[in-house]
Structure formats: structure tokens, C-alpha cells
Design a protein around this motif. Structure first.
Motif: not given
Length: 110
Positions: A72-99
Motif C-alpha cells: 500500500a503506497v501513500h502520496p508521501d512516499g510511505l509504503a506498507c507491506v499488506v501481504a506477502s506469500g509464495e506460489a503465485w500463479i498468473d490467471v488470465p483475465p476474463r475476456p470482455a463480454g463473457v459472463a
């Protein structure tokens, strides 16, 4: 994951005393935290978005190792770690117009 959080806490000089590690928020200058994410954890910025008028969220991840961090980054340049972890997997975004239900059904068939 906890080793990363503790390492970041120590890197930015937070005291070990106080609330439990899960309740501690690691904060520091954006340049300092992102420098550590790049050099120590081989993470790179992969996305960002506004959470509010005064806060932006950034997602950092390592391509090979799968570790990730959300800042989380604030306008004054301060940044805070909100969460961190392992085993990230990219998921493709849902195409526009698909339910969403049709998209989930197609994913489960694969």
C-alpha cells in the motif's frame, strides 16, 4: 512467508517487541522497500491500482520463485507491506463480454 515478513521487519528496523508478527505492519520509504524486494527477493512490479484517492496498491512478484508482495503506497512516499506469500500463479483475465459463470465453467473443463 513468515521468514520474508520477519526479514523485511528487521531490514526496516522494527522492534521485535510488541504485537504478534501477524499483526505488525512493515512500513518504510517506497524506494527502500522496493529496493529490498528487487535485490533480495528478485521481485518486480507487475501491477498497480488505486485503492482510494490517497492510497495505491502495488503487486510485486518474482517470475521464477513465485513469491509475491502487495504494497500500500501513500502520496508521501510511505509504503506498507499488506501481504506477502509464495506460489503465485498468473490467471488470465476474463475476456470482455463473457459472463463470469461461463468463464469459470470453461476453466474447470481444462
Amino acid at each position: 512467508m513468515w521468514k520474508r515478513l520477519i526479514s523485511l521487519s528487521l531490514t526496516f528496523g522494527l522492534a521485535a517487541a510488541g504485537p504478534p508478527a501477524s499483526a505488525q505492519m512493515v512500513c518504510g520509504l517506497h524506494e527502500s522497500i522496493t529496493g529490498t524486494l528487487e535485490s533480495t527477493y528478485d521481485e518486480a512490479l507487475v501491477g498497480r491500482g488505486l485503492q482510494s484517492a490517497t492510497r495505491m496498491l502495488e503487486v510485486w512478484r518474482a517470475a521464477e520463485e513465485g513469491n509475491w508482495t502487495i504494497l500500500a503506497v501513500h502520496p508521501d512516499g510511505l509504503a506498507c507491506v499488506v501481504a506477502s506469500g509464495e506460489a503465485w500463479i498468473d490467471v488470465p483475465p476474463r475476456p470482455a463480454g463473457v459472463a463470469a459463470s461461463a468463464y469459470r465453467a470453461a476453466e474447470s473443463e481444462e
